[in-house]
Design an enzyme around this catalytic site. Structure first.
Site, short mmCIF file in Angstrom:
data_model
loop_
_atom_site.label_atom_id
_atom_site.label_comp_id
_atom_site.label_asym_id
_atom_site.label_seq_id
_atom_site.Cartn_x
_atom_site.Cartn_y
_atom_site.Cartn_z
N ASP A 272 -12.37 9.61 -6.38
CA ASP A 272 -12.00 8.18 -7.21
C ASP A 272 -12.43 8.75 -8.58
OD1 ASP A 272 -10.93 5.92 -8.12
OD2 ASP A 272 -12.33 4.72 -6.97
N GLU B 28 -2.29 8.56 -10.78
CA GLU B 28 -2.15 7.25 -11.54
C GLU B 28 -2.06 7.57 -13.03
OE1 GLU B 28 -4.86 4.63 -9.99
OE2 GLU B 28 -5.18 5.67 -8.30
N ARG C 83 1.49 -6.59 -9.43
CA ARG C 83 1.85 -6.19 -8.13
C ARG C 83 1.99 -7.30 -7.02
NH1 ARG C 83 -3.18 -2.65 -5.34
NH2 ARG C 83 -4.66 -4.26 -5.82
N HIS D 234 0.45 3.26 -10.50
CA HIS D 234 -0.54 3.70 -9.55
C HIS D 234 0.03 4.44 -8.39
CE1 HIS D 234 -3.61 3.41 -6.22
NE2 HIS D 234 -4.42 2.71 -7.00
N ARG E 89 0.94 -1.09 0.01
CA ARG E 89 -0.08 0.05 -0.20
C ARG E 89 0.65 1.31 -0.02
NH1 ARG E 89 -4.88 0.46 -1.51
NH2 ARG E 89 -5.50 -1.54 -0.14
#
Ligand code: BG6
Length: 285
Positions: A191, A248, A79, A149, A56
């Site tokens: 978002d 991102e 990832r 990201h 994270r």
């Protein structure tokens, strides 16, 4: 996907810039430019760092898809996979590292194609350039999405501004909107998928300005989970939404189609601008 401690590669320039890249995820987890030894990327203090879960913070690589897809982990398996080093070139002012990930039995169970994914991290004194390339090494055409990201750190989200998105269309909660603000500020859960194409953005926080430039990617996601979202995440402290912002470089809304032997590449470049970080007053700008 193992449980061993993360193996990382430390990068440096002789003037003092540094970066750390984890082989798990092909994941940049730290970037400090030479002009300021401050960390520029957010990395959760309670991020899972044993390779059992995505990290994270830093710059997760999303592939072969952005977001959710059935029978595959959110944002894809890249990832969560162990990458390997392909090359390293260092000069006084530049340190360049290339990592790669290719298909194996585990990835083929999720996504049945052969591919070669490369991430090249080029660290210069005040700049870090991330280039992602995808080569179709299988016999069939495939389509993919994904991205870089990037989690930026900030000392105060309320005094953090993103410039360069005015008049851009964006999608949030399945609705399309037009960005009317020259200065985007975050005051609640955000978002958004901005349909930017290649674009240059300015991220201004109290401590600095970073110019964020992307090429090859079709969209820019601006994400902050805010308080409710942070509380729901087990790998982020409840107040961490106050000290991070994701900007991102992605391919999100429409997949890219690659025929056998074709290669796609995209990049995100972060340029630190010393001393120019200042809150732009909306009234006077
Ligand atoms: C962003 C998405 O890219 O990633 C968000 O737009 C998502 O919707 C966020 O919540 C984090 O995803 P994850 O899988 O790392 O928790």
């Amino acid at each position: 996907m193992s449980n061993k401690p993360l193996e990382c590669i430390e990068m440096h320039t002789s003037a003092g810039a540094s970066a750390t890249v984890s082989l798990f995820g092909g994941h940049l987890i730290s970037w400090k430019p030479q002009t300021d030894a401050q960390e520029q990327l957010y990395l959760s203090e309670i991020a899972n760092m044993d390779g059992s879960k995505a990290i994270r913070g830093g710059v997760p690589v999303l592939f072969p898809h952005f977001g959710a897809q059935s029978n595959s982990p959110n944002h894809g398996f890249a990832r969560l996979s162990k990458w390997h080093q392909i090359s390293r070139t260092t000069t006084i002012h530049k340190d360049v590292l290339t990592l790669a990930l290719s298909a194996d039995e585990e990835t083929k169970q999720i996504w049945p194609f052969e591919f070669n994914l490369c991430l090249t991290v080029s660290l210069s004194d005040s700049n870090i350039h991330l280039e992602l390339s995808v080569e179709n090494t299988s016999e069939n055409t495939f389509s993919f999405s994904g991205g870089l990201h990037t989690y930026f750190s900030t000392s105060d989200i309320v005094k953090t501004q993103l410039l360069g998105l005015k008049n851009c269309q964006y999608i949030e909660q399945d609705q399309q909107h037009e960005e009317l603000q020259r200065i985007v500020e975050i005051r609640s859960e955000t978002d958004r998928v901005y349909l930017t194409g290649e674009r240059k953005l300015d991220l201004i926080s109290p401590e600095r300005r970073v110019v964020v430039e992307s090429s090859g990617f079709t969209e820019t996601v601006v994400w902050n989970p805010w308080s409710d979202g942070s509380e729901k995440m087990t790998d982020m402290k409840n107040d961490d939404y106050l000290t991070m912002l994701c900007v991102e470089a992605v391919i999100a809304t429409e997949k890219i189609c690659l025929h056998p032997k074709q290669v796609w590449s995209g990049s995100q470049s972060l340029k630190y601008e010393s001393g120019s970080g200042q809150f732009v007053d909306k009234e006077t700008s």
